[in-house]
Design a protein around this motif. Structure first.
Motif: not given
Length: 75
Positions: A4-9, A45-49, A69-75
């Motif tokens: 819930e604190e992760d800004p979204g990767r 990048d505002r979608a939660r689901a 389409l979807l990629v993970l950003r580095p931590r």
């Protein structure tokens, strides 16, 4: 960091894919059968689901894989 604190990767590359294909968000919305507003939320990048059926339809319309389409950003 708790989820819930992760800004979204997860980053959605919809803008880049649309540009590469010369397609507008409005046209993609027509092809996929969802509203421009819903696609805009995903694109920014505002979608939660997101429904698997929507992901599948977007990828079919863009001729791409979900990993394009979807990629993970580095931590």
């Amino acid at each position: 960091m708790p989820p819930e604190e992760d800004p979204g990767r997860v980053h959605c590359r919809l803008d880049e894919l649309l540009e590469e294909r010369g397609m507008t968000l409005s046209r993609l919305a027509e092809l996929v059968g969802v509203t421009v507003v819903n696609l805009s939320v995903l694109k920014n990048d505002r979608a939660r689901a997101v429904r698997f059926s929507t992901l599948t339809a977007v990828c079919d319309a863009l001729g791409c894989e979900i990993g394009d389409l979807l990629v993970l950003r580095p931590r």
